[in-house]
Design a protein around this motif. Structure first.
Motif, PDB file in Angstrom:
ATOM      1  N   SER A   1      15.361  13.538  -2.932  1.00  0.00           N
ATOM      2  CA  SER A   1      15.272  12.076  -2.931  1.00  0.00           C
ATOM      3  C   SER A   1      16.608  11.446  -2.512  1.00  0.00           C
ATOM      4  CB  SER A   1      14.820  11.564  -4.297  1.00  0.00           C
ATOM      5  OG  SER A   1      15.752  11.924  -5.271  1.00  0.00           O
TER       6      SER A   1
ATOM      7  N   ALA B   1       7.220   5.193   2.418  1.00  0.00           N
ATOM      8  CA  ALA B   1       6.222   5.446   1.367  1.00  0.00           C
ATOM      9  C   ALA B   1       6.360   6.871   0.823  1.00  0.00           C
ATOM     10  CB  ALA B   1       4.819   5.232   1.914  1.00  0.00           C
ATOM     11  N   LEU B   2       6.753   7.810   1.673  1.00  0.00           N
ATOM     12  CA  LEU B   2       6.922   9.196   1.197  1.00  0.00           C
ATOM     13  C   LEU B   2       7.990   9.282   0.113  1.00  0.00           C
ATOM     14  CD1 LEU B   2       6.797  11.329   4.484  1.00  0.00           C
ATOM     15  CD2 LEU B   2       5.008  11.033   2.782  1.00  0.00           C
ATOM     16  N   TYR B   3       8.914   8.308   0.129  1.00  0.00           N
ATOM     17  CA  TYR B   3       9.972   8.281  -0.888  1.00  0.00           C
ATOM     18  C   TYR B   3       9.623   7.298  -2.004  1.00  0.00           C
ATOM     19  CZ  TYR B   3      12.583  11.278   2.154  1.00  0.00           C
ATOM     20  OH  TYR B   3      12.974  12.364   2.906  1.00  0.00           O
ATOM     21  N   GLY B   4       8.380   6.889  -2.046  1.00  0.00           N
ATOM     22  CA  GLY B   4       7.901   6.044  -3.141  1.00  0.00           C
ATOM     23  C   GLY B   4       8.333   4.599  -3.050  1.00  0.00           C
ATOM     24  N   MET B   5       8.763   4.152  -1.862  1.00  0.00           N
ATOM     25  CA  MET B   5       9.190   2.749  -1.757  1.00  0.00           C
ATOM     26  C   MET B   5       7.965   1.837  -1.783  1.00  0.00           C
ATOM     27  SD  MET B   5      12.002   3.163   1.264  1.00  0.00           S
ATOM     28  CE  MET B   5      12.493   1.472   1.429  1.00  0.00           C
TER      29      MET B   5
ATOM     30  N   ARG C   1       9.549  -1.451   1.735  1.00  0.00           N
ATOM     31  CA  ARG C   1       9.583  -0.635   2.946  1.00  0.00           C
ATOM     32  C   ARG C   1       9.345  -1.472   4.196  1.00  0.00           C
ATOM     33  NH1 ARG C   1       4.757   1.727   0.286  1.00  0.00           N
ATOM     34  NH2 ARG C   1       2.946   1.167   1.542  1.00  0.00           N
TER      35      ARG C   1
ATOM     36  N   ALA D   1      14.032   6.594  10.632  1.00  0.00           N
ATOM     37  CA  ALA D   1      13.110   7.168   9.634  1.00  0.00           C
ATOM     38  C   ALA D   1      13.883   8.005   8.613  1.00  0.00           C
ATOM     39  CB  ALA D   1      12.063   8.030  10.330  1.00  0.00           C
TER      40      ALA D   1
ATOM     41  N   ILE E   1      15.488   5.357   6.098  1.00  0.00           N
ATOM     42  CA  ILE E   1      14.678   4.240   5.570  1.00  0.00           C
ATOM     43  C   ILE E   1      14.832   4.114   4.049  1.00  0.00           C
ATOM     44  CG2 ILE E   1      12.539   5.670   5.457  1.00  0.00           C
ATOM     45  CD1 ILE E   1      12.001   2.203   6.474  1.00  0.00           C
ATOM     46  N   HIS E   2      15.008   5.227   3.351  1.00  0.00           N
ATOM     47  CA  HIS E   2      15.095   5.197   1.889  1.00  0.00           C
ATOM     48  C   HIS E   2      16.537   5.137   1.408  1.00  0.00           C
ATOM     49  CE1 HIS E   2      15.398   9.305   3.257  1.00  0.00           C
ATOM     50  NE2 HIS E   2      15.871   9.695   2.086  1.00  0.00           N
ATOM     51  N   SER E   3      17.443   4.762   2.291  1.00  0.00           N
ATOM     52  CA  SER E   3      18.874   4.634   1.967  1.00  0.00           C
ATOM     53  C   SER E   3      19.434   5.885   1.293  1.00  0.00           C
ATOM     54  CB  SER E   3      19.120   3.410   1.069  1.00  0.00           C
ATOM     55  OG  SER E   3      18.527   2.277   1.621  1.00  0.00           O
TER      56      SER E   3
END
Lengths: 251, 328
Positions: free
Chosen positions: B89, B115-119, B124, B160, B163-165
Motif C-alpha cells: 500500500s 480503486a485498487l488501493y481502496g480510494m 480518485r 497510474a 494515483i494513490h500517493s
C-alpha cells in the motif's frame, strides 16, 4: 494514507474489479448475443434433428448446462489469459488486496455471466411451455454451483496456458467431451461402460442431474448426493486454482 | 512518511527499503545472488546493469510479483515476508511495459488503479483529474488507452503508479522506447515527484539519465551488486583512470588504424568517436609522448589532444567488465 478501514478499501477494490470486468468484457454486445444465440442454436438443432415438436422441458436441463459451461469457461479463461499476456493482471497482484479478493472479484463476474446465460433458455422456454412445478430453489442453487465450478475450470485453464488461442483450444478439450459425458443430452446409462467412470469425475454430471430433479422430477442420483458432490468439486477446484496461481503467477 | 516500527529489527530511519541477502533462483539459474542494499528515504536510487543482470527480478521481488528464494525485504520497516500486502500500500510501480487496460479511457484507467488501493470515488476522480492535467493528458482523458501514443501511454502508466500517493515509486526503464521530447518530460516529472518527497527506485539503460537523476547508483552484474555509491564517489574511484581524446586533422583522408594502435599499445583502450577522432583510455597513467610520437611517425596529423572526464558510461563499462571477469 486514507482513513478508511482495510475492509472498506477491500470492498472498493472488489467492486471496481468486478465492475470493470462487467463493462469491459461481459456486457459487450458480442458476449450478450453469445448468451442468447448459443442456447437458441442448440434448441433449433434439436428441432431440426427430430423434425417434430420438441419436448422443451426434456432438453432444458442440457441446454441450461451447456449455456453455463460455454459462457463461464471461455470468458474467464480468455480474459485472464489476455490480462496476463498484457501484464495488466500484475497490477492486481501487486495491489494491497489479497489474492483471495482478486480471484473472487475476477471470478464473480464470470459466475454472474454464467447465471445470466442460464436464465436465457429458461426465459425462452416460457414461450413454448409452462414451467409449473419447477423447484426454483434447487434450480437456482445448482445454476450457481455449476457456474462456480465451470468458472474455476476456466481459471484452471487460464493458469495452465500462456496464449489466448491456447486458452480457447484447451477449454474445448474439456468442454466438448463434457457435452457427451455429463448426461446433458445422452443419458449416462446409454454411454459405453468404459466411459461411464469419466462421467462421474465431471462436476457438470451432478449439476445437470439436479436440473432434471428440479425441472422434471426425474434425476438419476439422490439430490443430496448431487449437491454434496457439486460443493466438493467447487471446493477442490477453488483450492487447486489458488495453489496453482500462487505457484505459477507469483513466481 | 509512515515509518512503521517492527520488533524484529532496528530500523535505519533513513532506509525506506532494506534488502538483505536477497536471492532468486530459477531451477539451476541464479538470477539474483545474495544482494544487500538500502534505499534512503527521499533519494533517487539508480539500479543499473546490463540486460539479464537481475534488475527486473529484483524489482519484482521488492514489489511482490516474485517470491524471493532467500533473504529478507523490509519496506517502510515492514517485513515483506510476513506482510507484503501492507507494504504494497506504500509503493507505486511503473513496469517496463505500459500495462494499463486498452479498452478503458485514460481517466477510467486512473480511477480503476486508484480503486485498487481502496480510494473512494470522489478522491480518485479528483486525483485522476489532477494527474491528467499535470501530465498534459487532460485533452485525451476520454480517449481509449489503446489509441494513446507510446509517450502518452508511458506518462499515463506513471500517473497510474502514483494515483494513490505512494511514498516509494519503482520505475523500471521509464524512458525506454519513447521519443526524446517525451523522455525529457518524464525525467522532469521524476525530478518533480522526488522533490515532492517520493523516494524513487529507478532502473534505466540510459546512463546519462542515471547521471542526471540519481543520488546513488548500484551496479548489478550477473545477479550481484558489484558497486553501490554516489556519482561523486564513482568518479573518484576512477581518478586514476585516464581518458584522452585525440582529434586528427580533417583532411587526413585515411581511416584511423584503431586495430594497429591497439596492438602497438595493448594496455590502452581505443574507441573511435568520429571519422577523425578517438578516445584513448587507460586504468593508469597514459604516456602521451609515446602516443604522439607514434602518430607523427605514421603520418597521422594530430590536431588536438584533450583530457576527458570519465563519464558514467566509462565507469559502467569498466565496472561491468570487471564484474563479469570476477564472476567468470
Amino acid at each position: 494514507m486514507y482513513p478508511d478501514s482495510r475492509f472498506r478499501k477491500t470492498l472498493i477494490a472488489f467492486w471496481n474489479i468486478l465492475k470493470k470486468d462487467m463493462s469491459t468484457y461481459y456486457l459487450k454486445p458480442p458476449n450478450i448475443s453469445w448468451g442468447i444465440i448459443f442456447p437458441l442454436a442448440w434448441t433449433l438443432m434439436f428441432f431440426i434433428r427430430t423434425q417434430e415438436p420438441i419436448d422443451v422441458r426434456a432438453i432444458l436441463p442440457g441446454v441450461i448446462g451447456m449455456a453455463i459451461l460455454f459462457g463461464t469457461t471461455s470468458m474467464l479463461a480468455v480474459t485472464i489469459t489476455f490480462e496476463r499476456k498484457q501484464k495488466a493482471f500484475d497490477r492486481l497482484i501487486i495491489s494491497p488486496n489479497s489474492l483471495f479478493v482478486v480471484i473472487m472479484a475476477k471470478t464473480t463476474g464470470a459466475i454472474l455471466f454464467g447465471f445470466c446465460n442460464a436464465l436465457v433458455p429458461i426465459l425462452f422456454s416460457l414461450f413454448f411451455t409452462t414451467l409449473s412445478g419447477i423447484s426454483w430453489g434447487y434450480l437456482f442453487l445448482s445454476i450457481f454451483l455449476i457456474s462456480f465450478t465451470s468458472t474455476f475450470l476456466g481459471l484452471f485453464i487460464a493458469v495452465s496456458v500462456h496464449e489466448v488461442f491456447e486458452a480457447q483450444t484447451f477449454s474445448n478439450f474439456f468442454r466438448f467431451p463434457m457435452i457427451f459425458l455429463c448426461g446433458l443430452f445422452i443419458p449416462i446409462s446409454s454411454l459405453p461402460v468404459f466411459l461411464r467412470p469419466l462421467s462421474h469425475i465431471l462436476p457438470l454430471t451432478y449439476g445437470v442431474d439436479i436440473f432434471r430433479h428440479a425441472i422434471n422430477n426425474e434425476g438419476n442420483m439422490p439430490l443430496i448426493l448431487n449437491f454434496f458432490l457439486l460443493v466438493l468439486f467447487a471446493l477442490i477446484l477453488y483450492f487447486f486454482s489458488m495453489q496453482n496461481i500462487k505457484k505459477k503467477w507469483i513466481y | 512518511m509512515n515509518n512503521i516500527s517492527h520488533p524484529d529489527m532496528s530500523i535505519d530511519d533513513q532506509a525506506i527499503v532494506r534488502a538483505e541477502n536477497l536471492s532468486k533462483r530459477f531451477e539451476a539459474v541464479v538470477a539474483v545472488d545474495r544482494i544487500s542494499f538500502e534505499v534512503h528515504t527521499g533519494e533517487i536510487f539508480g539500479f543499473l546493469g546490463p540486460n539479464g543482470a537481475g534488475k527486473t527480478t529484483t524489482i519484482n521481488m521488492l514489489t511482490g510479483l516474485a517470491r524471493m528464494s532467500t533473504g529478507s525485504i523490509f519496506i517502510n520497516g515492514i517485513d515483506c515476508d510476513k506482510d507484503h500486502k501492507t507494504a504494497q500500500s506504500f509503493i507505486g510501480v511503473v513496469p517496463d511495459e505500459s500495462n494499463l487496460y486498452d479498452d478503458l479511457s485514460g481517466y477510467e484507467n486512473l480511477c480503476f488503479c486508484g480503486a485498487l488501493y481502496g480510494m473512494r470515488k470522489e478522491l480518485r476522480q479528483k486525483r485522476a483529474t489532477e494527474l491528467l492535467k499535470h501530465f498534459g493528458l487532460w485533452d485525451s482523458s476520454n480517449k481509449l488507452f489503446k489509441h494513446y501514443s507510446k509517450g502518452m501511454k508511458r506518462k499515463l502508466t506513471i500517473a497510474a503508479g502514483i494515483i494513490h500517493s505512494p511514498s516509494l515509486l519503482f520505475l523500471d526503464e521509464p524512458t525506454t522506447g519513447i521519443d526524446v521530447s517525451s523522455a525529457r518530460q518524464i525525467r522532469t516529472m521524476i525530478r518533480d515527484l522526488n522533490q515532492e518527497g517520493v523516494t524513487i527506485f529507478l532502473t534505466t539503460h540510459y546512463l546519462e539519465e542515471a547521471e542526471r537523476l540519481c543520488d546513488r547508483i548500484a551496479f548489478i552484474v550477473n545477479g550481484k551488486i558489484i558497486r553501490l555509491a554516489t556519482l561523486d564517489e564513482l568518479v573518484q574511484d576512477f581518478e586514476s583512470y585516464e581518458t584522452v581524446e585525440f582529434i586528427f586533422e580533417s583532411e587526413n583522408d585515411k581511416a584511423i588504424p584503431t586495430s594497429v594502435l591497439q596492438s602497438r599499445f595493448p594496455d590502452y583502450k581505443f574507441k573511435p568517436i568520429s571519422p577523425n577522432s578517438l578516445y584513448i583510455s587507460s586504468a593508469g597513467k597514459l604516456e602521451l609522448s609515446k602516443l604522439i610520437a607514434y602518430c607523427e611517425e605514421n603520418e597521422m596529423k594530430l590536431y588536438e589532444a584533450k583530457r576527458v572526464k570519465p563519464s558514467l558510461e566509462d565507469i559502467f563499462v569498466n565496472i561491468t567488465e570487471e564484474g563479469e571477469r570476477h564472476v567468470s
